[in-house]
Structures are given as C-alpha cells and as structure tokens.
Write an enzyme that holds these catalytic residues in place. Structure first.
Site, PDB file in Angstrom:
ATOM      1  N   HIS A   1       0.890  -1.086   0.082  1.00 26.29           N
ATOM      2  CA  HIS A   1       0.043   0.052  -0.060  1.00 26.29           C
ATOM      3  C   HIS A   1       0.813   1.247   0.003  1.00 26.29           C
ATOM      4  O   HIS A   1       1.587   1.393   0.943  1.00 26.29           O
ATOM      5  CB  HIS A   1      -0.827  -0.018   1.167  1.00 26.29           C
ATOM      6  CG  HIS A   1      -2.124  -0.842   1.273  1.00 26.29           C
ATOM      7  ND1 HIS A   1      -3.323  -0.449   0.994  1.00 26.29           N
ATOM      8  CD2 HIS A   1      -2.099  -2.178   0.983  1.00 26.29           C
ATOM      9  CE1 HIS A   1      -4.161  -1.376   0.898  1.00 26.29           C
ATOM     10  NE2 HIS A   1      -3.551  -2.469   0.704  1.00 26.29           N
ATOM     11  N   TYR A  25      -8.915   6.325   7.409  1.00 24.54           N
ATOM     12  CA  TYR A  25      -9.038   6.544   8.968  1.00 24.54           C
ATOM     13  C   TYR A  25     -10.139   7.936   8.756  1.00 24.54           C
ATOM     14  O   TYR A  25      -9.748   9.017   8.009  1.00 24.54           O
ATOM     15  CB  TYR A  25      -7.829   7.047   9.513  1.00 24.54           C
ATOM     16  CG  TYR A  25      -6.732   6.110   9.663  1.00 24.54           C
ATOM     17  CD1 TYR A  25      -6.686   5.365  10.951  1.00 24.54           C
ATOM     18  CD2 TYR A  25      -5.941   5.512   8.587  1.00 24.54           C
ATOM     19  CE1 TYR A  25      -5.983   4.344  11.062  1.00 24.54           C
ATOM     20  CE2 TYR A  25      -4.857   4.775   8.775  1.00 24.54           C
ATOM     21  CZ  TYR A  25      -4.960   4.103  10.150  1.00 24.54           C
ATOM     22  OH  TYR A  25      -3.953   2.977  10.238  1.00 24.54           O
ATOM     23  N   PRO A  74      -4.725   0.836  18.781  1.00 27.27           N
ATOM     24  CA  PRO A  74      -4.467   0.240  17.318  1.00 27.27           C
ATOM     25  C   PRO A  74      -4.260   1.259  16.353  1.00 27.27           C
ATOM     26  O   PRO A  74      -3.843   1.016  15.175  1.00 27.27           O
ATOM     27  CB  PRO A  74      -5.554  -0.717  17.138  1.00 27.27           C
ATOM     28  CG  PRO A  74      -6.924  -0.121  18.163  1.00 27.27           C
ATOM     29  CD  PRO A  74      -5.991   0.393  19.408  1.00 27.27           C
ATOM     30  N   LYS A 101       0.535  -0.072  15.261  1.00 25.30           N
ATOM     31  CA  LYS A 101       1.846  -0.317  15.587  1.00 25.30           C
ATOM     32  C   LYS A 101       2.378  -1.425  16.491  1.00 25.30           C
ATOM     33  O   LYS A 101       3.504  -2.030  16.724  1.00 25.30           O
ATOM     34  CB  LYS A 101       2.348   0.897  16.562  1.00 25.30           C
ATOM     35  CG  LYS A 101       2.476   2.076  15.184  1.00 25.30           C
ATOM     36  CD  LYS A 101       3.757   1.832  14.272  1.00 25.30           C
ATOM     37  CE  LYS A 101       3.567   3.424  13.421  1.00 25.30           C
ATOM     38  NZ  LYS A 101       4.152   2.975  12.235  1.00 25.30           N
ATOM     39  N   TYR A 103       4.322   6.533   9.996  1.00 26.58           N
ATOM     40  CA  TYR A 103       3.378   5.507   9.723  1.00 26.58           C
ATOM     41  C   TYR A 103       3.977   4.169   9.222  1.00 26.58           C
ATOM     42  O   TYR A 103       3.709   3.290   9.531  1.00 26.58           O
ATOM     43  CB  TYR A 103       2.313   6.179   8.789  1.00 26.58           C
ATOM     44  CG  TYR A 103       0.955   5.181   8.609  1.00 26.58           C
ATOM     45  CD1 TYR A 103      -0.048   5.473   9.537  1.00 26.58           C
ATOM     46  CD2 TYR A 103       0.932   4.282   7.565  1.00 26.58           C
ATOM     47  CE1 TYR A 103      -1.096   4.333   9.556  1.00 26.58           C
ATOM     48  CE2 TYR A 103      -0.194   3.397   7.395  1.00 26.58           C
ATOM     49  CZ  TYR A 103      -1.172   3.410   8.375  1.00 26.58           C
ATOM     50  OH  TYR A 103      -2.102   2.700   8.269  1.00 26.58           O
TER      51      TYR A 103
HETATM   52  C1  PHB Z   1      -6.471  -3.539  10.650  1.00 22.94           C
HETATM   53  O1  PHB Z   1      -6.646  -3.733   9.703  1.00 22.94           O
HETATM   54  O2  PHB Z   1      -7.003  -4.301  11.526  1.00 22.94           O
HETATM   55  C2  PHB Z   1      -5.895  -2.219  11.101  1.00 22.94           C
HETATM   56  C3  PHB Z   1      -5.373  -1.468  10.252  1.00 22.94           C
HETATM   57  C4  PHB Z   1      -4.849  -0.344  10.599  1.00 22.94           C
HETATM   58  C5  PHB Z   1      -4.993   0.015  12.001  1.00 22.94           C
HETATM   59  C6  PHB Z   1      -5.411  -0.603  12.943  1.00 22.94           C
HETATM   60  C7  PHB Z   1      -6.080  -1.716  12.630  1.00 22.94           C
HETATM   61  O3  PHB Z   1      -4.428   1.506  12.429  1.00 22.94           O
END
Ligand code: PHB
Ligand code: APR
Length: 396
Positions: free
Chosen positions: A72, A200, A292, A296, A384
């Site tokens: 990605h 997000y 989450p 990380k 990130y």
């Molecule tokens: C996930 O795909 O479970 C996931 C992705 C990004 C995050 C947290 C969880 O920041």
C-alpha cells in the site's frame, strides 16, 4: 532439560524470535500457554511497516507474505464528512506498507517451526520464570500433567500483556507508564471486497476505519462506548454508523455484507521499563501496548525481536555482549516513538467524551494543516511507514 534460550509465549514475537534463532543455530524452546488453534483464531491488525517486511524477509518466512500481501503506497485521512486527504507514503518516504494479517503471519511462523523441528510446546501451564539474576535461570511449567523444568542462559519474555514474564521483574525495579482511552473499537470482518486504500475518519459521531485483509475480506472499525456489547451492534447498525462517519463519496464505495466476526477492543497505551532484568529480556506486548490507531503493535513486536535476536546472535557468535546490554535502551527508543505516534493519531481522530468546542476546533485545524503542508504529511508518512532501523537486517 537444558537449552540456551527459553522463549515464553508463542505469539508473533515469540515465534519470530524462534525462527531467527533457529537460522542462527541457537538452541531454544518455546512455551505457549494456549493451543495452536486458539492462537490462530485471534483476529489482530494487519498492516506491516516496511522495516517489519524486511525483518520477516531476512528471517526466511516471507514466501506467502510476498505472494499474498498487498503493498500500500498511501493511506487516507477523512474528516467532517467531506474532506479526504491521501497521505502519499511512498512518494514522501520511498517506502510503503504491506497489508498482511497477523493471523497469516502467525500461521507462516508455526509452519516454519514445524519444518524446523522446533521444540514448541502448546498448553504449557503455570509457567514460572526463576533466578534470572543468576548465571542459572530456569523456567518451570506443567505439561501433559507432568512438572517440567528447563535450565537456560536467557529467558525471552514474549508472553503478551497478560503474561508472567513482566511480573518476574520486581516492582521496585520497574516503572510502568499508562494511559487508557475512554472508548473502544468495535471491529468487524466481512467477506466483501475492501476499499483500495485504508481510510481513517474523524467525525463528530466518532472515529471510523476502513481496512483490508485480502481482496475478498475487509476489516472495518467504529469507535464505540467502552461499555457497549457486541450484541448492541447489529450488522445494519454497524454499517449505517460507519457510513455516517465517512464522506459520502467514500461511504458509497463501501461494499457491505454480513459480518463473520465482531468484537470490541479497549484502547490503551502502556510501557514497562526497563525491558531487561538480569538474564530476562521482554519483547512485544509483554513490555508495551499501543492503541490500534496506526497499527503499531505487531510492528513493535517485530522491531523488539530484530534487536533482541541480533543481540543474542552477537553474544553466541562473537562473545559480544554490548548489544544485549544496549537492548532495553535501543528497543525503548522505538517503543516510545510508536507510543507517541499512536497516541497522536488516536487523539487527532477520536471523539473524546469530555471534548469541548475548543478541542474540536484544534483537531479540525490540525487536519487542515496536514492537508496544506507537505512537511506535516512527510512527518506523518515516515512514522506511519516506520522509521528504518539503524542496523537493518541483512537479506539473504
Ligand atoms: C487492521 O487492519 O486491523 C488495522 C489497520 C490499521 C490500523 C489498525 C488496524 O491502524
Ligand atoms: N505462558 C506461556 N505463554 C503465555 C503466557 C504464559 N504464562 N501468557 C501468555 N502467553 C502467550 C499467549 O497465549 C500468546 O500466544 O504469549 C503469547 C503472546 O502473544 P501476543 O499477545 O500476540 O503478543 P506478541 O507476540 O508480543 O505480539 C504482538 O502486537 O498487534 C499487536 O497485540 C497484538 O498480538 C499482537 C502483538
């Protein structure tokens, strides 16, 4: 029984350490409290930093990740039900993320352990870590109804947040730092095609996240009150809440379907220092937890294991203990980097119960600053995608 390293915990941290030690011909035993199927049934995050990809490749367990994982090159931030800002990570850093579920990586690591003939014991009960400040540490446990003892040089505490290793460090010798957040994440898996990129979203109704596992499996989250129960959330309620928090053009592209898993997780930041006590070394969730937001947790486990395995190899190959001595300090530098970043993303994107209009304006202003500043985007992007290691693993 005697070995060089006892690894307590067969999650991703413990099994990756085992794989690297195996390749370096360092004798070790892994003790896991649960069954294999139980560990493989846990749904966890799925975004790997580029440095984690490099560690996994160098450890020789990347065949399936390289074939099935998805690179990605950007993530999207959305807010206010209208703005969508792509953070072009690859363009800004030269590196990218890999979407590959932790469950898949765990499976690959167990398969590798089978091939390696690793001493990996499941359903190991009452594991206790003893005498780690002496030359002769040992680990005791019960297995198949018998009391067992393994003597070793070192113990690697990879047994997660609820494990026994951290507690083997006397309270007077450790400092714990903690923040809990006043909400949870309700997550679902659905067998529907995901959006092409992660989104997000910050919305006055709360945070939301669109993520992926593979071309026919999606992972979505919405912020929810921590007291909520999954039964409060029908699939319909979940989808309409997610949709309400996304800009219309994004919501329109989400393919909904029945959930095949639904769970609520609390959000917490936690760090225990130091990560070494005598001949006990902590790695992964046993020493730290991050919320989450930013994905990380697994990446920190991988980075701890990279540093710890390198230190153990330097010791056994060259008699060099400098890396073992430096482990805790070096690991904690990265840990606090990710603790700060995941706190920042959490604070920027969630609705806090005590938020005032002032706080909300600050969030909006920070997001619009990000939209207007390539420097701010580059700062987010490099954190990130993950800060490169000073000494990256050597690919073979
Ligand atoms: C996930 O795909 O479970 C996931 C992705 C990004 C995050 C947290 C969880 O920041
Ligand atoms: N004895 C033996 N094993 C134990 C014990 C114990 N007393 N206590 C816990 N364990 C096992 C757990 O059953 C689990 O399989 O240790 C393992 C720890 O695994 P994780 O909790 O997954 O932690 P870690 O390997 O550090 O992985 C990093 O990153 O994405 C995050 O939280 C997520 O699991 C992920 C973590």
């Amino acid at each position: 029984m005697r070995t060089k390293v006892v690894i307590v915990g067969g999650g991703p941290a413990g099994m990756l350490l085992s794989q690297i030690l195996h390749r370096a011909e360092i004798d070790h035993v892994v003790l896991e409290r649960q069954t294999r199927n139980y560990v493989l049934g846990r749904i966890r995050a799925g975004i790997l930093e580029w440095s984690s990809v490099e560690v996994i490749r160098a450890a020789g367990v990347s065949t399936r990740m390289d074939a099935e994982g998805e690179a990605h090159d950007l993530v999207n931030l959305a807010w206010g039900g209208e703005h969508v800002l792509p953070i072009r990570v690859k363009e800004l850093t030269g590196r990218q993320m890999m979407a590959y579920g932790q469950t898949e990586l765990q499976q690959d690591l167990y398969n590798a352990a089978d091939d390696n003939g690793t001493s990996l014991l499941f359903s190991a009960d009452d594991v206790a870590v003893n005498d780690v400040t002496t030359e002769s540490p040992h680990v005791t446990f019960r297995h198949n109804g018998a009391d067992e003892r393994i003597d070793c040089d070192y113990v690697a505490g990879c047994d997660g947040f609820h494990g026994v290793s951290r507690a083997a460090i006397p309270e007077a010798e450790r400092t714990e730092y903690e923040r809990t957040y006043p909400f949870g994440w309700l997550g679902i898996l659905s067998e529907t095609p995901p959006l092409p990129h992660l989104v997000y979203t910050n919305h006055e109704r709360g945070f939301g996240l669109c993520s992926t596992r593979n071309p026919m499996l999606s992972r979505y989250y919405v912020q929810c009150p921590i007291e909520d129960h999954v039964d409060d959330w029908s699939d319909d309620r979940f989808w309409s809440e997610l949709s309400a928090r996304l800009p219309g053009e994004v919501a329109d592209r989400v393919v909904t379907g029945p959930s095949i898993e639904k769970s609520i997780a609390p959000l917490r930041s936690f760090v225990a220092e130091p990560m070494r006590y005598g001949n006990l070394f902590l790695a992964g969730d046993s020493a730290h937890i991050v919320p989450p937001t930013g994905a990380k947790g697994l990446n920190l486990a991988v980075s701890d294991v990279h540093l710890l395995s390198r230190a153990l190899i330097a010791h056994y190959r060259d008699g060099d203990t400098a890396h073992l001595d430096g482990y805790s300090g070096e690991a904690l530098e990265r840990v606090w980097g990710s603790v700060r970043f995941s706190w920042w993303m959490t604070t920027l994107l969630h609705r806090f119960p005590d938020m005032t209009d002032f706080d909300q304006r600050l969030q909006e202003r920070e997001l619009s600053y990000l939209a207007s500043s390539t420097a701010a985007q580059a700062s987010m992007a490099e954190q990130y995608v993950g800060i490169p290691f000073a000494n990256p693993p050597e690919e073979e």
